[in-house]
Enzyme design. Sequence first.
Site, PDB file in Angstrom:
ATOM      1  N   ASP A 130       0.833  -1.202   0.000  1.00 62.62           N
ATOM      2  CA  ASP A 130       0.000   0.000   0.000  1.00 62.62           C
ATOM      3  C   ASP A 130       0.870   1.256   0.000  1.00 62.62           C
ATOM      4  O   ASP A 130       0.671   2.194   0.753  1.00 62.62           O
ATOM      5  CB  ASP A 130      -0.973   0.000   1.170  1.00 62.62           C
ATOM      6  CG  ASP A 130      -2.002  -1.107   1.042  1.00 62.62           C
ATOM      7  OD1 ASP A 130      -2.095  -1.707  -0.043  1.00 62.62           O
ATOM      8  OD2 ASP A 130      -2.701  -1.387   2.023  1.00 62.62           O
ATOM      9  N   HIS A 163      -3.092  -2.257  -3.064  1.00 65.35           N
ATOM     10  CA  HIS A 163      -3.057  -1.054  -3.906  1.00 65.35           C
ATOM     11  C   HIS A 163      -2.033  -1.157  -5.025  1.00 65.35           C
ATOM     12  O   HIS A 163      -2.090  -0.395  -5.984  1.00 65.35           O
ATOM     13  CB  HIS A 163      -2.799   0.196  -3.070  1.00 65.35           C
ATOM     14  CG  HIS A 163      -4.040   0.731  -2.441  1.00 65.35           C
ATOM     15  ND1 HIS A 163      -4.949   1.484  -3.137  1.00 65.35           N
ATOM     16  CD2 HIS A 163      -4.529   0.590  -1.195  1.00 65.35           C
ATOM     17  CE1 HIS A 163      -5.953   1.804  -2.334  1.00 65.35           C
ATOM     18  NE2 HIS A 163      -5.718   1.270  -1.146  1.00 65.35           N
TER      19      HIS A 163
END
Length: 185
Positions: A130, A163
């Site tokens: 992330d 992500h």
Amino acid sequence: ADDDMSVTVSKIAINKLRDEPKKIGLVFEKQSLNAQQIYCESLYTHFVSYLLAGNSEALTKDLVLRLIEEVSKVFLAQPVLLRLRIPTKIFGNINGQLDELLKLFEHFGNPGDTNLEGDIEGINYLFLGDMINLGKQSLEVICLLLAFKIRFPDEFFLLRGHHEDRRMARIYGLGDESVARFKED
């Protein structure tokens, strides 16, 4: 004779040994770097010097693609299972926030800072994913981290979070940021 180095004996921690020649004015050049190592070192220097200063003008499409090409070679050469030494600094959820990453480096040390307290030779760095999206500087964050990876392949580790998935990157920021920056899809 105080200048006679043969009678000077001191106890030096092994992790400080590298700095001893500098104290007496000796500087050794890196020996036998091949063209590939020189190329990677210049990419690292370019990205780190600009991005640590908060300057994102260093990010041209050509240089970013070169960085990706070089770091891909590093990732492909490494095993899937990481074996990290202790101690390890662990960071998570940078989410494209360059200013927050720079604050972490300011507070906990920059891995490549050889002038101050760079500790990469004694401590691993692990980023838990992330790293991109949500923030406004995902491209800067990931390029800075990838530059550290090509410079310190055995000490600097990046795990992919959700992500870092292509689909998530298109939805949550990096895709749009890259298109806007480089003016193409």
